[in-house]
Every structure is written in structure tokens, then in C-alpha cells.
Motif scaffolding. Structure first.
Motif, PDB file in Angstrom:
ATOM      1  N   ARG A   8      -8.942  33.073 -45.358  1.00  0.00           N
ATOM      2  CA  ARG A   8      -8.233  32.786 -46.620  1.00  0.00           C
ATOM      3  C   ARG A   8      -9.070  31.887 -47.514  1.00  0.00           C
ATOM      4  NH1 ARG A   8      -1.944  32.216 -44.587  1.00  0.00           N
ATOM      5  NH2 ARG A   8      -2.082  34.050 -43.237  1.00  0.00           N
ATOM      6  N   THR A  68      -0.516  29.894 -47.743  1.00  0.00           N
ATOM      7  CA  THR A  68      -0.846  28.639 -47.067  1.00  0.00           C
ATOM      8  C   THR A  68      -2.288  28.706 -46.578  1.00  0.00           C
ATOM      9  OG1 THR A  68       1.428  28.485 -46.354  1.00  0.00           O
ATOM     10  CG2 THR A  68      -0.135  27.050 -45.257  1.00  0.00           C
ATOM     11  N   VAL A  69      -3.128  27.792 -47.061  1.00  0.00           N
ATOM     12  CA  VAL A  69      -4.532  27.864 -46.666  1.00  0.00           C
ATOM     13  C   VAL A  69      -4.921  26.793 -45.660  1.00  0.00           C
ATOM     14  CG1 VAL A  69      -5.337  29.018 -48.744  1.00  0.00           C
ATOM     15  CG2 VAL A  69      -5.268  26.530 -48.706  1.00  0.00           C
ATOM     16  N   LEU A  70      -4.213  25.681 -45.659  1.00  0.00           N
ATOM     17  CA  LEU A  70      -4.571  24.581 -44.754  1.00  0.00           C
ATOM     18  C   LEU A  70      -3.272  23.841 -44.454  1.00  0.00           C
ATOM     19  CD1 LEU A  70      -7.608  22.195 -45.249  1.00  0.00           C
ATOM     20  CD2 LEU A  70      -5.388  21.295 -44.579  1.00  0.00           C
ATOM     21  N   ALA A  71      -2.972  23.640 -43.185  1.00  0.00           N
ATOM     22  CA  ALA A  71      -1.666  23.076 -42.859  1.00  0.00           C
ATOM     23  C   ALA A  71      -1.715  22.286 -41.566  1.00  0.00           C
ATOM     24  CB  ALA A  71      -0.645  24.204 -42.716  1.00  0.00           C
ATOM     25  N   GLU A 108       0.014  39.975 -34.954  1.00  0.00           N
ATOM     26  CA  GLU A 108       0.821  40.003 -36.172  1.00  0.00           C
ATOM     27  C   GLU A 108       0.597  41.329 -36.867  1.00  0.00           C
ATOM     28  OE1 GLU A 108       1.561  36.403 -38.382  1.00  0.00           O
ATOM     29  OE2 GLU A 108      -0.448  35.736 -37.837  1.00  0.00           O
ATOM     30  N   ALA A 139      -5.150  22.657 -39.521  1.00  0.00           N
ATOM     31  CA  ALA A 139      -6.028  23.819 -39.348  1.00  0.00           C
ATOM     32  C   ALA A 139      -6.006  24.631 -40.631  1.00  0.00           C
ATOM     33  CB  ALA A 139      -5.548  24.680 -38.190  1.00  0.00           C
ATOM     34  N   ALA A 140      -7.091  25.323 -40.889  1.00  0.00           N
ATOM     35  CA  ALA A 140      -7.176  26.160 -42.080  1.00  0.00           C
ATOM     36  C   ALA A 140      -7.781  27.496 -41.710  1.00  0.00           C
ATOM     37  CB  ALA A 140      -8.020  25.482 -43.162  1.00  0.00           C
ATOM     38  N   GLY A 197      -5.379  38.995 -45.751  1.00  0.00           N
ATOM     39  CA  GLY A 197      -5.315  37.588 -45.358  1.00  0.00           C
ATOM     40  C   GLY A 197      -4.590  37.346 -44.048  1.00  0.00           C
ATOM     41  N   ARG A 198      -4.260  38.421 -43.319  1.00  0.00           N
ATOM     42  CA  ARG A 198      -3.569  38.246 -42.041  1.00  0.00           C
ATOM     43  C   ARG A 198      -4.174  39.214 -41.027  1.00  0.00           C
ATOM     44  NH1 ARG A 198       0.782  35.458 -40.923  1.00  0.00           N
ATOM     45  NH2 ARG A 198       1.404  35.185 -43.081  1.00  0.00           N
ATOM     46  N   GLN A 256     -10.390  29.801 -37.638  1.00  0.00           N
ATOM     47  CA  GLN A 256      -9.919  28.541 -38.219  1.00  0.00           C
ATOM     48  C   GLN A 256     -10.975  27.458 -38.141  1.00  0.00           C
ATOM     49  OE1 GLN A 256      -6.298  27.481 -36.105  1.00  0.00           O
ATOM     50  NE2 GLN A 256      -5.000  28.500 -37.611  1.00  0.00           N
ATOM     51  N   PHE A 306      -8.493  36.049 -36.190  1.00  0.00           N
ATOM     52  CA  PHE A 306      -8.898  35.371 -37.413  1.00  0.00           C
ATOM     53  C   PHE A 306      -9.615  34.098 -36.994  1.00  0.00           C
ATOM     54  CE2 PHE A 306      -5.636  31.987 -37.561  1.00  0.00           C
ATOM     55  CZ  PHE A 306      -4.745  32.458 -36.607  1.00  0.00           C
ATOM     56  N   LYS A 337      11.872  33.506 -41.944  1.00  0.00           N
ATOM     57  CA  LYS A 337      11.461  34.203 -43.162  1.00  0.00           C
ATOM     58  C   LYS A 337      12.488  35.266 -43.558  1.00  0.00           C
ATOM     59  CE  LYS A 337       6.638  32.935 -42.869  1.00  0.00           C
ATOM     60  NZ  LYS A 337       6.041  32.535 -41.579  1.00  0.00           N
ATOM     61  N   ARG A 390       6.951  23.531 -40.786  1.00  0.00           N
ATOM     62  CA  ARG A 390       5.922  23.946 -39.851  1.00  0.00           C
ATOM     63  C   ARG A 390       6.499  24.802 -38.723  1.00  0.00           C
ATOM     64  NH1 ARG A 390       2.479  25.075 -41.338  1.00  0.00           N
ATOM     65  NH2 ARG A 390       1.106  24.741 -39.609  1.00  0.00           N
TER      66      ARG A 390
HETATM   67  P1  ATP Z   1       1.754  31.841 -41.963  1.00  0.00           P
HETATM   68  O1  ATP Z   1       3.019  31.190 -42.446  1.00  0.00           O
HETATM   69  O2  ATP Z   1       0.901  32.387 -43.070  1.00  0.00           O
HETATM   70  O3  ATP Z   1       1.974  32.821 -40.845  1.00  0.00           O
HETATM   71  P2  ATP Z   1       1.196  29.855 -40.014  1.00  0.00           P
HETATM   72  O4  ATP Z   1       2.195  28.800 -40.268  1.00  0.00           O
HETATM   73  O5  ATP Z   1       1.432  30.821 -38.914  1.00  0.00           O
HETATM   74  O6  ATP Z   1       0.871  30.652 -41.368  1.00  0.00           O
HETATM   75  P3  ATP Z   1      -0.693  27.999 -38.937  1.00  0.00           P
HETATM   76  O7  ATP Z   1      -0.274  28.257 -37.563  1.00  0.00           O
HETATM   77  O8  ATP Z   1      -0.302  26.741 -39.598  1.00  0.00           O
HETATM   78  O9  ATP Z   1      -0.239  29.224 -39.865  1.00  0.00           O
HETATM   79  O10 ATP Z   1      -2.281  28.193 -39.083  1.00  0.00           O
HETATM   80  C1  ATP Z   1      -3.031  27.500 -40.078  1.00  0.00           C
HETATM   81  C2  ATP Z   1      -3.737  28.448 -41.012  1.00  0.00           C
HETATM   82  O11 ATP Z   1      -4.364  29.499 -40.315  1.00  0.00           O
HETATM   83  C3  ATP Z   1      -2.832  29.169 -41.984  1.00  0.00           C
HETATM   84  O12 ATP Z   1      -2.530  28.356 -43.075  1.00  0.00           O
HETATM   85  C4  ATP Z   1      -3.695  30.338 -42.403  1.00  0.00           C
HETATM   86  O13 ATP Z   1      -4.655  29.955 -43.365  1.00  0.00           O
HETATM   87  C5  ATP Z   1      -4.405  30.678 -41.118  1.00  0.00           C
HETATM   88  N1  ATP Z   1      -3.758  31.788 -40.420  1.00  0.00           N
HETATM   89  C6  ATP Z   1      -2.671  31.769 -39.631  1.00  0.00           C
HETATM   90  N2  ATP Z   1      -2.400  32.984 -39.128  1.00  0.00           N
HETATM   91  C7  ATP Z   1      -3.365  33.813 -39.627  1.00  0.00           C
HETATM   92  C8  ATP Z   1      -3.660  35.216 -39.474  1.00  0.00           C
HETATM   93  N3  ATP Z   1      -2.942  36.000 -38.691  1.00  0.00           N
HETATM   94  N4  ATP Z   1      -4.738  35.714 -40.134  1.00  0.00           N
HETATM   95  C9  ATP Z   1      -5.501  34.936 -40.920  1.00  0.00           C
HETATM   96  N5  ATP Z   1      -5.291  33.616 -41.098  1.00  0.00           N
HETATM   97  C10 ATP Z   1      -4.229  33.056 -40.466  1.00  0.00           C
END
Ligand code: ATP
Ligand code: MG
Length: 402
Positions: free
Chosen positions: A311, A281-284, A115, A306-307, A120-121, A127, A125, A211, A259
Motif C-alpha cells: 500500500r 489504512t496504510v499504517l496502524a 483473504e 505495522a504498515a 491492495g489486498r 509489512q 503481502f 464490517k 483495531r
Molecule cells: P484491513 O482493515 O485493511 O484488513 P488490518 O486491520 O487487517 O487492515 P493490520 O492487521 O493492522 O491490518 O495490518 C497493518 C497493515 O498491513 C494494514 O494497514 C495494511 O497496510 C497492511 N495489510 C493488512 N492486510 C493486508 C493484505 N491482505 N494485503 C496487503 N496489505 C495488508
């Protein structure tokens, strides 16, 4: 000198305060998930590419743009895991556990996604996550969500976090909904982004997760799943909401939570904070009843989340402190340290060449006690007030606990 080597873009070292925060998140999650009866699993950080490509959805962002996929020396296609659920389900099958249900799994560790790095990205990373495999009842969904909420509370960060909950319905609801979406987006196909034009062909639901700004405008007026739910799906969603109430978890229903991955049905949810901007998004997570079967196992329903540890760590308001060590300096430092460690007292031997530097080191560590250990005896020094006294080895634990 050759130029200093650099870390790979999107990766970072976790050192010092970062490390203390990171570990605090993991240890808190380990403690709370264990309270709910989850056990930790460790699966490999790389898998056969099919583990992810077959399950996450060929039009999902993760599969189309973000996977670290490469051929290994034997020519096999390998992928660094972008998420944890697929690997856990693969392991459930591989270890013959699809008949030994329920399985309540906690995992933690690195994930990899290609990415654009920003606050925060990252590309590597970390989880924490849980999976509850077996029951297909809303109570399980609510308990999994409650466990996540419990962790956020234990970390002291729940105050600014809101839980958004939605349903994606069952297969029949989704089929009805897909038809309605295709009809709607086909009428507006010309205004869709290129990615979404492909999604319209391959997986129209995925458009909802786009997005792209133009897409978002169309999405705002698109039909919503709730108009297409079967009575059974409505029932499931209502029971989830009352179970969340019983667990004492506050939430807001939000029809826009879809999702990013294909395998979800019924429950989808996100804990979102306003404190991290776009990376909110911190936990989803959500329910994924078809996933295990899709991977070639007996059908096993599941729900999980996952979280992102980074973050969560950023949201901690203080750095968790660890107890400073007792510093031992002198000729008999080794037996003295041996004894203290046998008494579960955190002890560091000072390797400085003189006492002055040893005390400087003790200061930097925030130590309260230093021991000058020599054949003639032990001198215990209180570094807060400078006082010192002669003590015996056996009396040390009592002195140090003061
Ligand atoms: P986002 O919309 O922010 O890209 P996502 O839907 O891709 O999130 P999930 O696949 O649901 O994220 O992953 C769960 C959690 O993992 C996210 O809520 C976030 O806290 C964390 N996360 C996801 N991608 C990254 C990243 N590239 N770097 C850091 N944390 C991440
Ligand atoms: Mg993402």
C-alpha cells in the motif's frame, strides 16, 4: 508443452519497478527507524500456531478466517505469520530479553492472510513494523507514532494521510465498557450479523470492528469507550495527545478506531489515506501491555505499529531511480570491470556478441558511458552525445564522475 504454471491466488512477483518501490519503502523505513534507535530483528515466517491463536484473539478475523495453518510432516500445527508483533514478543521471551529493556525492534518481511484478493489486498503481502518494548508511558506511544509519521513524510506521501487516534483504556475501563456494550447489543441482538452474535458471547468489543453494514448501523449508536474510562486512562490519553503535539504530529481523535486484534489497550491508531478506497489504512498499531505475559513471559508493556509495504508503494508518486551502470565490452572487459568495481563504480559487462547489440543493451539500461576494452587500450564512449576518446584505466574514475 505442459501448461505454464501459475502463481497461487493472492500472491505476486515483485519485479522491476515494483521491486524498486518495494525496496525504497524498506530502505527508507530502515533508515528512519534507525534514527530513532530501533534495531532490526528477523523472526521466522512460520511459528507454532499457538503463538498467534493464543494472542490475536479467538474471535478476531485473522484467527477465525485468515490464518494459513497446516500440520507439518511431524504432525505439529504450524502457522505462516499473519502479523509481526506476536513473533517479536515470542522472540523477546525465547532470547531471554524480558529483563533487558527497553528493546526497540524494527522488522520487515512477508505476512500471510487468507483473504479475498483485491487491489491492495493479497494473501502474501509485506509489512514494515516497529515495537517499543519496556516503557508504559504515553511518551513512548507518541514517539512510536512520530517515527511512523516521519517515514510517511520521508516517502513523500504524508500529504494525503490523516492520523486517527483513540484510546481503548486500561483493564478496568474495558471491563466497564464491555458491560455497557453487552447491555446495548443484547437489546439489539436480533439485528446483529451471525458473526457478531458469536462475538457478543465471546468478545463483545470485537463487534465494533465488524464490517457488516447492519452491524455498522448499530455500532454508530453504541456507547463509546470514553464514557467509561478511568481517570488514569483519561490521563494517559491526554498525555499522549500533548506528546504528539510536541513531536509535531497532526492527528484527529476518533472513537471508532478499535483495531482488529485482541491484545491492544490504551493507545490505538491508524494512518489512513483517501487515495486507496476501502484499503485506506496504510499504517496502524497500538499498545499491548498484556501480550508478553499472555505468551508466558514476565509482563513487559509494549507499543508498536505495522504498515503494508504494497500500500505504501502504491502511494509513491514516482519510481525511485537507481544509477545506471557503466557498460564494458571487449576482450579485456573482465579486468576493466574488476578495477571499476573496486573503485565502487557500478559496472556491467556486456555479453552481447557484437558491439552494436552491446550498445543497444546499454541504451535500454539508460547507461551514459560505454567502454570498449581491448588489449590495444580503452575507448570511452559518451552515449549521450556519441563522442569518444582513448583513456587509461586509472583515469576512468575521473572521466566517469564528469
Ligand atoms: P484491513 O482493515 O485493511 O484488513 P488490518 O486491520 O487487517 O487492515 P493490520 O492487521 O493492522 O491490518 O495490518 C497493518 C497493515 O498491513 C494494514 O494497514 C495494511 O497496510 C497492511 N495489510 C493488512 N492486510 C493486508 C493484505 N491482505 N494485503 C496487503 N496489505 C495488508
Ligand atoms: Mg484485515
Amino acid at each position: 508443452m505442459p501448461p505454464a504454471l501459475q502463481p497461487v491466488r493472492g500472491t505476486r512477483d515483485i519485479i522491476g519497478e515494483d521491486s524498486a518501490r518495494h525496496n525504497h519503502v524498506v530502505e527508507t523505513a530502515r533508515k528512519i527507524t534507525s534514527l530513532y534507535g530501533f534495531s532490526e530483528w528477523q523472526t521466522p515466517i512460520f511459528e507454532d500456531t499457538k503463538v498467534f491463536s493464543r494472542t490475536l484473539g479467538e474471535t478476531s478475523d485473522v484467527v477465525t478466517k485468515e490464518m494459513y495453518t497446516f500440520k507439518d510432516r511431524g504432525g505439529d500445527s504450524i502457522t505462516l505469520r499473519p502479523e509481526g508483533t506476536a513473533g517479536v514478543c515470542r522472540a523477546l521471551i525465547t532470547n531471554g530479553l524480558t529483563q533487558t529493556l527497553p528493546q526497540k525492534v524494527f522488522y520487515q518481511g512477508p505476512m500471510f492472510r487468507y483473504e479475498r484478493p483485491q487491489k491492495g489486498r493479497y494473501r502474501q503481502f509485506h509489512q514494515i513494523g516497529i515495537e517499543f518494548l519496556g516503557p508504559a508511558i504515553p511518551l513512548a506511544d507518541a514517539e512510536v507514532i512520530a517515527c511512523g509519521w516521519h517515514i510517511l513524510n520521508e516517502l513523500g506521501i504524508a500529504e494525503n494521510i490523516v492520523l486517527n487516534v483513540n484510546t481503548l483504556g486500561d483493564t478496568e475501563s474495558r471491563d466497564n465498557y464491555r458491560t455497557a456494550l453487552v447491555e446495548y447489543f443484547s437489546d439489539h441482538a436480533a439485528s446483529l450479523s451471525d458473526d457478531s452474535k458469536i462475538r457478543l458471547e465471546k468478545n463483545p468489543l470485537r463487534i465494533l470492528d465488524s464490517k457488516d453494514e447492519g452491524d455498522r448501523k448499530l455500532i454508530a449508536l453504541a456507547p463509546i469507550i470514553h464514557e467509561h474510562l478511568t481517570p488514569a486512562a483519561v490521563d494517559f490519553y491526554e498525555n499522549l495527545q500533548s506528546a504528539l503535539d510536541s513531536f509535531g504530529v497532526p492527528f484527529i481523535p476518533n472513537p471508532n478506531i478499535v483495531r482488529g486484534l485482541d491484545y491492544y489497550n490504551h493507545t490505538a491508531f491508524e494512518f489512513v489515506t483517501i487515495a486507496l478506497g476501502a484499503q485506506g489504512t496504510v499504517l496502524a498499531g497500538g499498545r499491548y501491555d498484556g501480550l508478553v505475559e499472555q505468551m508466558g513471559g514476565r509482563p513487559v508493556p509494549g507499543i508498536g505499529w505495522a504498515a503494508g509495504i504494497e500500500r505504501l508503494a502504491m502511494l509513491l508518486t514516482s519510481t525511485p531511480t537507481t544509477q545506471p551502470p557503466v557498460i564494458v565490452f571487449g576482450d579485456t572487459a573482465i579486468p576493466t570491470a574488476n578495477y571499476l568495481r573496486s573503485q565502487n563504480i557500478k559496472t556491467e559487462i556486456a555479453f552481447q556478441s557484437n558491439l552494436k547489440n552491446a550498445l543497444k543493451h546499454a541504451n535500454r539500461l539508460g547507461a551514459k558511458w560505454a567502454i570498449l576494452a581491448n588489449l590495444e587500450g580503452l575507448i570511452l564512449k559518451n552515449l549521450d552525445d556519441g563522442s569518444q576518446s582513448e583513456v587509461t584505466l586509472e583515469s576512468l574514475p575521473t572521466h566517469l564522475s564528469k
